[in-house]
Write an enzyme that holds these catalytic residues in place. Structure first.
Site, PDB file in Angstrom:
ATOM      1  N   ILE A  97       0.816  -1.214   0.000  1.00 32.01           N
ATOM      2  CA  ILE A  97       0.000   0.000   0.000  1.00 32.01           C
ATOM      3  C   ILE A  97       0.847   1.261   0.000  1.00 32.01           C
ATOM      4  O   ILE A  97       0.295   2.360  -0.073  1.00 32.01           O
ATOM      5  CB  ILE A  97      -0.966   0.026   1.208  1.00 32.01           C
TER       6      ILE A  97
ATOM      7  N   ASP B 281      10.517  14.059  12.878  1.00 30.73           N
ATOM      8  CA  ASP B 281      10.200  14.007  11.441  1.00 30.73           C
ATOM      9  C   ASP B 281       8.704  14.214  11.218  1.00 30.73           C
ATOM     10  O   ASP B 281       8.080  13.523  10.428  1.00 30.73           O
ATOM     11  CB  ASP B 281      10.652  12.677  10.840  1.00 30.73           C
TER      12      ASP B 281
END
Length: 969
Positions: free
Chosen positions: A83, A204
């Site tokens: 995915i 991040d």
């Protein structure tokens, strides 16, 4: 001369233009091109990932994906499908047979080192320790060996059904409201707050690391870069290492850097760039960059490389002018959260979130919405009546100004003129036009009343009041000219006037612009001599008539008329009106396809306007020049290196967001033509964001300008192989067009064609043919048989037939189109090259290699002339020549063109599967010619590696290479 905000003709980035580049021959059989597509887009440098921005290891080797087949068991989890993918690994949908639940399983690439393994384990420990509704929980972590490869790390987490934050923000038909965005960010921010209070720093945070689930809840994930606060200093770098990392070119401003500095540069705090010790305040910075991007569509800081990006962040000056227009509370948040000094930011994430709770979106101006079939006619009429009644007391002469221009008698006359054309869509078009002009008239009356108030104190406002009144009188002159052109539509020969009437209303210059002191202050006050001033006014009246003729598609008549004005304009000695004449001339020359003449007229208009300080005219001329030189004349390098710089300077001088959007969209088109789809997509998204900012402030934006940006995004995504989101954007364009123009209007055919092209690329040929035939029928009801729009649509039909394997039908259309293109554009235009290439491709598929080589050879000459010797289309055509020669049994003759194709592609940024195809073709040619057997095997092995690493690959390609290698040991 046209009003500000009007873009040059043809600026819609439609897929209707030819391409001839069909990826159906992209596999290792080598009889097709090396990946050219039907939009003239060339090879893509990097396909978009469904997981968000691409990631990259700056200091380590290129990531090699672990090959994981459906049904593979990893730990106790069974793989269902892939995915997503990023620089560190791939993400799979899997299921846990023990607990009977679906999970998301991340598997790291082969090159993962011990540091990455520690990092991933730390992610699992960090996230497993948190139980928070806005954080995605971790279920398991481990190591696995797949198909005898090196061991890889995996991590299993909750499978969130939803979409990433960037898709949520920008992947729907309407722009997200500020209150919707703030609600989502409050949730994501609370997840960060919980992590900080647990002693963790994310490091991040970015849009692709936030999922929006089906309930609209933000879920933060990917704490793979998180560090315990106590140990954060262990990852700092030497000054030399940081300097080396900052000097690297930014291949993508959304990279995740590992090895030297960890994080994604576009979102990193300045101290993170510098490798300093980090604390939760670096997450605050990333949160504010992400929030800014969600609201405006672009990030606050940018640069050509990491050093420039770092410098921009240290300077602390955002690269947009929108900050003063934000709600004050939001401005305060950005001012603190984006501070270069961590000590100047909020003490905690909780403190930032408390401030975020105080942000209240500003109320929008009351908009006049226009629905299909004139559904809001009553609303617009009511607005018109309200404006007249409200303002007549303050400015009693305002309503009388519209007499004979827009009143009951005029509207009845124009409605009859539209009906007399006999067009099937004439009545529907008139109802839409009437609604829009009613709205325009109401706004003009209101603006006139405001100007009346401004001149109330003559001693104070005399000069500015006169300028505003003159500005409004000119606006009224545009409406008068448009009505006079419409009144002459009784004959079917003038059907083009009806066809363009709705968009012409959108091109009327906004009366609200006359409220802008800066705008009216930039306008020339006119000559001092009363006689010359009178004559200049008359010339401008005639120029408005020329503009109306252009809006009605009566280009030749308009050009003849404006050329008669040149001598009279010269006689006045008044330079600004000469600029207006040159600009109108260039625009009409472009409309008539006289591109070299148009470029000369526009250059004169630009340099004369610049010399006289006429900034608005200079910006219009420069932006139009970028398009004419780059797109119409095909001189892309000149357009980007010369005229784009002039245009950017001119647009920034007037600080016009709409004009900036038009320019950004043109730059996107030119980069897409070059094959640089990442950059093209970035420009188109920036164009859309500029328009969204204008709309958020309550101003109107032309639907055509909006659909240009949306179409550009759709076509750039299409070029990257992102078919579903591309079709979604293109469908949005069609919805806007149908709402604005009606279901039978021929101008919606561009949007219909683009969707057909997208389905054709996706391989859904029945859908593609349905849309393409609908577009052709829309055009044929009102255009001549050889009109460029009809020829382009037939070209796209031919492409679809070729993809379906119906090469006879494809050739029938292509050969007819070639004749038409040569007549329309001349023998050296790149469209002719596209057509020649497509014919060669079809003959190659039919095994008629002699004819294939002939047409490829002719295409090569055209592409080298129009695009330059190093263009990707040249490489694709050389590949076709080489394969055609191989097909004729001349393997030795195939080697030289294939060698040159390899050289061109290896120097560029072509996708792995494209380069792999040419490598394999050259390997076969060498083997068939009995030359360099070891090199042939090496090339074939490189081809195999390219196919394996490709984003879009086919197991059959790898199998074909393996079969060839088995025979050539």
């Amino acid at each position: 001369m046209g009003p500000l905000g009007m873009e040059p003709s043809g600026m819609e980035p439609s897929g209707m233009g030819p391409s001839g580049m069909d990826p159906s021959g992209m596999g290792p059989s080598g009889m097709g091109p090396s990946g050219m597509d039907p939009s003239g887009m060339g090879p893509s440098g990097m396909a978009a990932s469904s997981e968000g921005p691409p990631t990259l290891s700056v200091s380590g080797p290129r990531a090699r994906a672990v090959e994981v087949a459906v049904g593979t068991t990893i730990g106790r989890f069974v793989i269902d499908e892939r995915i997503g993918a990023g620089g560190m690994g791939q993400v799979f949908r899997a299921h846990d047979p023990q607990l009977e639940r679906a999970v998301a399983l991340k598997v790291l690439h082969h090159h993962t080192d011990d540091q990455d393994r520690v990092r991933l384990s730390r992610e699992a420990q960090a996230m497993a320790a948190l139980n928070h509704p806005n954080i995605v929980p971790i279920f398991d972590v481990g190591t696995v060996t797949i198909s005898g490869s090196k061991s890889s790390m995996f991590i299993a987490m909750e499978l969130v059904e939803g979409q990433t934050l960037d898709r949520w923000c920008h992947g729907r038909r309407r722009r997200r409201r500020l209150d919707e965005i703030l609600a989502v960010f409050r949730g994501a921010g609370d997840g960060l707050r919980a992590a900080h209070e647990a002693g963790l720093v994310h490091r991040d945070f970015k849009p692709s690391n936030v999922m929006i689930d089906r309930n609209g809840r933000a879920r933060v994930l990917d704490f793979g870069l998180a560090r315990a606060m106590v140990g954060a200093a262990s990852d700092t770098n030497s000054a030399y290492e940081v300097e080396q990392s900052l000097s690297r070119s930014v291949l993508s401003d959304s990279m995740t850097m590992t090895g030297l500095v960890v994080g994604t540069p576009a979102y990193m705090a300045p101290e993170q760039h510098a490798g300093q010790e980090l604390d939760p305040r670096c997450d605050q910075y990333a949160f504010c960059v992400t929030l800014w991007e969600a609201i405006y569509g672009w990030r606050p800081f940018g640069g050509d490389d990491l050093k420039a990006l770092y410098a921009a962040k240290r300077a602390g000056r955002p690269r947009v002018s929108a900050m003063p227009r934000q709600p004050r509370a939001l401005r305060r948040i950005f001012a603190r959260g984006l501070a270069a000094d961590p000590d100047a930011r909020f003490e905690t994430m909780a403190a930032l979130l408390r401030q975020l709770e105080t942000v209240r979106p500003r109320p929008r101006r009351w908009p006049v919405m226009v629905g299909a079939g004139g559904a809001t006619l009553g609303l617009a009429v009511a607005a018109y009546g309200w404006a007249v009644a409200t303002n007549s007391a303050r400015c009693p002469e305002a309503p009388t100004k519209l007499a004979g221009i827009w009143d009951r008698a005029t509207k009845a006359e124009l409605a009859a003129a539209f009906e007399e054309t006999g067009l099937a869509y004439a009545s529907d078009t008139w109802s839409r036009v009437e609604v829009r002009v009613d709205d325009y008239a109401a706004r003009w009356v209101a603006a006139y009343a405001r100007a009346c108030e401004a001149v109330g104190d003559r001693a104070r406002h005399e000069q500015q009041g006169d300028q505003r009144m003159r500005c409004l009188e000119e606006r009224l002159g545009y409406l008068r000219a448009l009505g006079q052109t419409w009144a002459n539509t009784g004959a079917a020969a003038n059907a083009a006037v009806v066809q363009r009437a709705t968009t012409a209303v959108e091109d009327l210059p906004e009366p609200e612009a006359c409220d802008d002191e800066d705008y009216v202050g930039r306008r020339s006050p006119g000559p001092d001599d009363p006689a010359i001033r009178l004559r200049v006014g008359q010339l401008r009246d005639e120029l408005r008539q020329v503009w109306a003729l252009e809006q009605g598609g009566r280009y030749a008549e308009g050009l003849e008329r404006v050329r008669r004005l040149e001598a009279e304009a010269e006689a006045t000695g008044y330079s600004p009106v000469l600029v207006e004449v040159a600009l109108a001339t260039g625009s009409l020359e472009q409309r008539l396809g006289r591109f070299e003449e148009a470029a000369r007229s526009l250059r004169k208009a630009y340099f004369d306007a610049k010399a006289q300080g006429l900034d608005d005219f200079a910006a219009r001329a420069a932006v139009q020049l970028v398009y004419v030189v780059g797109q119409e004349l095909g001189r892309v390098t000149e357009a980007l290196d010369v005229w784009a710089k002039h245009a950017q300077t001119a647009v920034e001088r007037i600080d016009d967001a709409v004009r900036r959007s038009v320019l950004l969209n043109i730059l996107g088109i030119l980069h897409r033509n070059r094959g640089d789809y990442d950059k093209a997509l970035s420009y188109h998204r920036q164009a859309q964001a500029q328009l969204a900012e204008v709309e958020d402030l309550g101003s109107r934006v032309r639907s055509g300008t909006t659909t240009n940006a949306l179409t550009g995004i759709g076509l750039a995504l299409l070029a990257q192989g992102e078919y579903e989101p591309a079709i979604e954007y293109l469908q949005r364009v069609l919805t806007i067009r149908r709402t604005m123009l009606g279901p039978l209007h021929p101008l919606i055919a561009t949007a219909v064609t683009n969707i057909g092209m997208a389905y054709s690329k996706q391989g859904d040929y029945p859908q593609a043919l349905e849309y393409q035939r609908e577009a052709l029928a829309l055009y044929q009801q009102s255009l001549e048989p050889r009109h460029p729009s009809i020829v382009d649509t037939r070209f796209n039909l031919a492409i679809t037939y070729g993809r379906m394997g119906d090469y006879d039908s494809a050739l029938e259309h292509h050969l007819e189109v070639l004749t038409d293109f040569e007549a329309l554009y001349g023998p050296e235009h790149r469209y002719v090259g596209d057509s020649l290439y497509s014919i060669g491709l079809a003959y190659g598929h039919k095994q008629d290699h002699l004819r294939a080589a002939e047409y490829y050879g002719r295409a090569l000459v055209v592409f080298e002339h129009a695009l330059g010797p190093e263009h990707p289309h040249v490489a694709d055509t050389l590949t076709g020549i080489g394969n055609a020669r191989r097909g004729q049994g001349d393997a030795s003759g195939a080697i030289a063109p294939l060698e040159r194709a390899v050289s061109i592609l290896e120097q560029g940024e072509a996708a792995p599967e494209i380069v792999a195809t040419v490598h394999f073709s050259l390997a076969r040619a060498l083997a068939e010619a009995g030359r360099e057997p070891e090199r042939a095997r090496t090339l074939a092995l490189r081809a195999r590696e390219g196919y394996v690493n490709a984003e879009r690959t086919d197991a059959a390609w790898v199998a074909e290479v393996d079969a060839w290698l088995a025979k050539h040991r």
